[in-house]
Design a protein around this motif. Sequence first.
Motif: not given
Length: 282
Positions: A94, A114, A119, A121-122, A124-126, A128-129, A131
Amino acid sequence: MDKKKKLVLRIMVYSVIAIFLVIACDMRLKVVTYQIETTKTNTNIRLVLLTDLHSERYGQNQSKLLEEIEKANPDIILLGGDLFDDKRKYTNAEILLQNLSSHYVCFYVPGNHEYWSNDIDTMLSIVNSYDIPILNGSNRIVICNGQAINICGLDDPDSISYVSDSVPILTQLNNLEDTTSEDIFSVLLSHRPELAEQYQRFNFDLVLSGHAHGGQWRIPGIINGLYAPNQGLFPKYAGGRYDFEDQTLIVSRGLSRVTTAVPRIFNRPELIIIEITPISNQ
């Protein structure tokens, strides 16, 4: 042979072994540059490929890795999967994503680890966060130095086992084929090099992969890699450049150093730079 000569011989043998181990187990980051010439661009475009970090740490706040990327001054950074690891904390991955997204145009595709984490979804959310577009079967046309370039990406094949609405790789490739053009340089970012024969059926100019970790053990100039996942012993696509008739495949040896059970031998972690340069079609 007297005791003094035996001692000297023993010291020499131990010294040779020690030097061999230092060289063989050298885990310093290596920067490797490839040049791709094409008639489809009229200006230089510089890509950086990062794969298989496996949440590895490269100095405080990933400073050592980021310094090398800054020196490369890339136009686009391509993140080729397994930046996260299924058994390690996500922090280092991250930190890298946060820093890269602040300074560069980035694109990301997932790798098998991955998905193995259960996990995804977590993770990919990172991504996406920050951009960073996730190209799991999609593409983006990027204007780079006034030149259009088509960046395509595949999801990892293991997604089928973990995500109910996952799209088969062949379907993704067929869909991406419709985005390619004779006039625009097309890059396919895919974690898996063992699918090289499939990629060659489609009109991608350049394919970028990782996953093989350089075959773990190498003897430079003799054995390019001993073993790679999904390829087995003496893998065909362990790491390096592979030129086909109308397509080039570049396989990164990856950035991980200590996340595999088998240590890397003569196989330094890699940061890949790709220079896309124009040539005349006259």
